[in-house]
Write a protein that holds these residues in place. Sequence first.
Motif, PDB file in Angstrom:
ATOM      1  N   ALA A   1       0.829  -1.208   0.000  1.00 20.13           N
ATOM      2  CA  ALA A   1       0.000   0.000   0.000  1.00 20.13           C
ATOM      3  C   ALA A   1       0.859   1.253   0.000  1.00 20.13           C
ATOM      4  O   ALA A   1       0.574   2.218  -0.722  1.00 20.13           O
ATOM      5  N   ALA A   2       1.929   1.231   0.770  1.00 26.44           N
ATOM      6  CA  ALA A   2       2.831   2.389   0.797  1.00 26.44           C
ATOM      7  C   ALA A   2       3.508   2.584  -0.556  1.00 26.44           C
ATOM      8  O   ALA A   2       3.649   3.717  -1.031  1.00 26.44           O
ATOM      9  N   ASN A   3       3.924   1.491  -1.183  1.00 25.43           N
ATOM     10  CA  ASN A   3       4.551   1.594  -2.501  1.00 25.43           C
ATOM     11  C   ASN A   3       3.581   2.143  -3.540  1.00 25.43           C
ATOM     12  O   ASN A   3       3.951   3.000  -4.355  1.00 25.43           O
ATOM     13  N   LEU A   4       2.353   1.661  -3.526  1.00 30.11           N
ATOM     14  CA  LEU A   4       1.362   2.152  -4.480  1.00 30.11           C
ATOM     15  C   LEU A   4       1.051   3.621  -4.244  1.00 30.11           C
ATOM     16  O   LEU A   4       0.898   4.397  -5.196  1.00 30.11           O
ATOM     17  N   ASN A   5       1.000   4.021  -2.998  1.00 34.27           N
ATOM     18  CA  ASN A   5       0.768   5.420  -2.657  1.00 34.27           C
ATOM     19  C   ASN A   5       1.909   6.298  -3.173  1.00 34.27           C
ATOM     20  O   ASN A   5       1.680   7.376  -3.726  1.00 34.27           O
TER      21      ASN A   5
ATOM     22  N   SER B   1       3.734  10.249  -7.174  1.00 37.41           N
ATOM     23  CA  SER B   1       4.784  10.683  -8.104  1.00 37.41           C
ATOM     24  C   SER B   1       4.232  10.888  -9.503  1.00 37.41           C
ATOM     25  O   SER B   1       4.734  11.725 -10.251  1.00 37.41           O
ATOM     26  N   ALA B   2       3.193  10.145  -9.864  1.00 34.26           N
ATOM     27  CA  ALA B   2       2.613  10.289 -11.202  1.00 34.26           C
ATOM     28  C   ALA B   2       1.772  11.555 -11.322  1.00 34.26           C
ATOM     29  O   ALA B   2       1.633  12.102 -12.417  1.00 34.26           O
TER      30      ALA B   2
ATOM     31  N   LEU C   1      12.472   8.642 -10.146  1.00 39.02           N
ATOM     32  CA  LEU C   1      13.070   8.407  -8.828  1.00 39.02           C
ATOM     33  C   LEU C   1      12.126   7.605  -7.938  1.00 39.02           C
ATOM     34  O   LEU C   1      12.558   6.701  -7.214  1.00 39.02           O
ATOM     35  N   ALA C   2      10.838   7.914  -8.020  1.00 39.17           N
ATOM     36  CA  ALA C   2       9.866   7.179  -7.208  1.00 39.17           C
ATOM     37  C   ALA C   2       9.820   5.710  -7.616  1.00 39.17           C
ATOM     38  O   ALA C   2       9.749   4.821  -6.755  1.00 39.17           O
ATOM     39  N   HIS C   3       9.889   5.447  -8.898  1.00 40.76           N
ATOM     40  CA  HIS C   3       9.863   4.056  -9.359  1.00 40.76           C
ATOM     41  C   HIS C   3      11.100   3.298  -8.884  1.00 40.76           C
ATOM     42  O   HIS C   3      10.994   2.139  -8.456  1.00 40.76           O
ATOM     43  N   SER C   4      12.253   3.935  -8.949  1.00 42.00           N
ATOM     44  CA  SER C   4      13.467   3.251  -8.501  1.00 42.00           C
ATOM     45  C   SER C   4      13.442   3.022  -6.991  1.00 42.00           C
ATOM     46  O   SER C   4      13.890   1.972  -6.513  1.00 42.00           O
ATOM     47  N   MET C   5      12.899   3.969  -6.240  1.00 39.57           N
ATOM     48  CA  MET C   5      12.809   3.777  -4.789  1.00 39.57           C
ATOM     49  C   MET C   5      11.831   2.663  -4.433  1.00 39.57           C
ATOM     50  O   MET C   5      12.065   1.895  -3.496  1.00 39.57           O
ATOM     51  N   VAL C   6      10.750   2.560  -5.192  1.00 42.01           N
ATOM     52  CA  VAL C   6       9.779   1.491  -4.936  1.00 42.01           C
ATOM     53  C   VAL C   6      10.372   0.137  -5.294  1.00 42.01           C
ATOM     54  O   VAL C   6      10.135  -0.849  -4.583  1.00 42.01           O
TER      55      VAL C   6
END
Length: 104
Positions: free
Chosen positions: A41-45, A50-51, A61-66
Amino acid sequence: MIELKYYIAFVFALYIVGLYCLATKRNMIRLVLGIEILINAANLNFIAFSAYRAPGFIDPLAHSMVIISIAIAGCVSAAALALIVYAYKHYGTLDVRKLRELRG
Protein backbone atom coordinates in the motif's frame (compact mmCIF):
# COMPACT_ATOMS: atom_id res chain seq x y z
CA MET A 1 -5.98 8.50 -16.94
CA ILE A 2 -7.44 7.41 -13.63
CA GLU A 3 -7.90 10.19 -11.10
CA LEU A 4 -5.76 10.38 -7.98
CA LYS A 5 -8.72 9.99 -5.63
CA TYR A 6 -9.32 6.43 -6.86
CA TYR A 7 -5.72 5.49 -6.12
CA ILE A 8 -5.96 7.06 -2.68
CA ALA A 9 -9.19 5.18 -1.96
CA PHE A 10 -7.60 1.88 -2.99
CA VAL A 11 -4.48 2.56 -0.92
CA PHE A 12 -6.67 3.44 2.07
CA ALA A 13 -8.55 0.14 1.65
CA LEU A 14 -5.24 -1.74 1.52
CA TYR A 15 -4.08 0.01 4.70
CA ILE A 16 -7.30 -0.97 6.45
CA VAL A 17 -6.93 -4.61 5.36
CA GLY A 18 -3.29 -4.67 6.49
CA LEU A 19 -4.04 -3.10 9.85
CA TYR A 20 -7.00 -5.44 10.37
CA CYS A 21 -4.74 -8.38 9.64
CA LEU A 22 -2.13 -7.15 12.13
CA ALA A 23 -4.69 -6.40 14.83
CA THR A 24 -6.79 -9.54 14.72
CA LYS A 25 -4.67 -12.44 13.47
CA ARG A 26 -2.65 -14.61 15.81
CA ASN A 27 -0.84 -16.75 13.24
CA MET A 28 2.69 -15.51 12.50
CA ILE A 29 2.43 -16.19 8.76
CA ARG A 30 -0.70 -14.07 8.55
CA LEU A 31 1.06 -11.29 10.44
CA VAL A 32 3.87 -11.31 7.87
CA LEU A 33 1.26 -11.16 5.09
CA GLY A 34 -0.36 -8.19 6.82
CA ILE A 35 2.98 -6.40 6.91
CA GLU A 36 3.47 -7.13 3.22
CA ILE A 37 0.05 -5.66 2.44
CA LEU A 38 1.01 -2.49 4.31
CA ILE A 39 4.29 -2.24 2.40
CA ASN A 40 2.50 -2.70 -0.93
CA ALA A 41 0.00 0.00 0.00
CA ALA A 42 2.83 2.39 0.80
CA ASN A 43 4.55 1.59 -2.50
CA LEU A 44 1.36 2.15 -4.48
CA ASN A 45 0.77 5.42 -2.66
CA PHE A 46 4.28 6.58 -3.47
CA ILE A 47 3.88 5.72 -7.18
CA ALA A 48 0.47 7.41 -7.39
CA PHE A 49 1.72 10.65 -5.86
CA SER A 50 4.78 10.68 -8.10
CA ALA A 51 2.61 10.29 -11.20
CA TYR A 52 0.36 13.20 -10.26
CA ARG A 53 3.03 15.61 -9.08
CA ALA A 54 3.36 17.33 -12.46
CA PRO A 55 0.99 16.85 -15.40
CA GLY A 56 2.47 14.68 -18.14
CA PHE A 57 5.56 13.77 -16.09
CA ILE A 58 6.19 10.63 -14.08
CA ASP A 59 9.09 10.82 -11.67
CA PRO A 60 11.53 7.93 -12.28
CA LEU A 61 13.07 8.41 -8.83
CA ALA A 62 9.87 7.18 -7.21
CA HIS A 63 9.86 4.06 -9.36
CA SER A 64 13.47 3.25 -8.50
CA MET A 65 12.81 3.78 -4.79
CA VAL A 66 9.78 1.49 -4.94
CA ILE A 67 11.81 -1.21 -6.71
CA ILE A 68 14.41 -1.02 -3.94
CA SER A 69 11.62 -1.12 -1.34
CA ILE A 70 10.15 -4.24 -2.95
CA ALA A 71 13.56 -5.94 -2.90
CA ILE A 72 14.11 -5.06 0.77
CA ALA A 73 10.58 -6.21 1.65
CA GLY A 74 11.27 -9.53 -0.07
CA CYS A 75 14.44 -9.98 1.96
CA VAL A 76 12.66 -9.11 5.20
CA SER A 77 9.83 -11.53 4.37
CA ALA A 78 12.31 -14.32 3.64
CA ALA A 79 14.08 -13.73 6.94
CA ALA A 80 10.74 -13.58 8.80
CA LEU A 81 9.56 -16.83 7.21
CA ALA A 82 12.85 -18.51 8.12
CA LEU A 83 12.33 -17.44 11.74
CA ILE A 84 8.75 -18.69 11.59
CA VAL A 85 9.86 -22.12 10.35
CA TYR A 86 12.45 -22.27 13.14
CA ALA A 87 9.86 -21.26 15.75
CA TYR A 88 7.44 -23.91 14.51
CA LYS A 89 10.11 -26.62 14.59
CA HIS A 90 11.26 -25.61 18.05
CA TYR A 91 7.95 -24.80 19.78
CA GLY A 92 5.38 -26.62 17.63
CA THR A 93 3.04 -23.65 17.25
CA LEU A 94 2.67 -20.47 15.22
CA ASP A 95 0.24 -18.77 17.60
CA VAL A 96 1.78 -15.53 18.82
CA ARG A 97 -0.08 -15.54 22.13
CA LYS A 98 1.12 -19.04 23.00
CA LEU A 99 4.68 -18.11 22.10
CA ARG A 100 4.42 -14.99 24.26
CA GLU A 101 3.49 -17.20 27.24
CA LEU A 102 6.76 -19.12 26.84
CA ARG A 103 8.82 -16.16 27.97
CA GLY A 104 10.37 -16.70 31.34
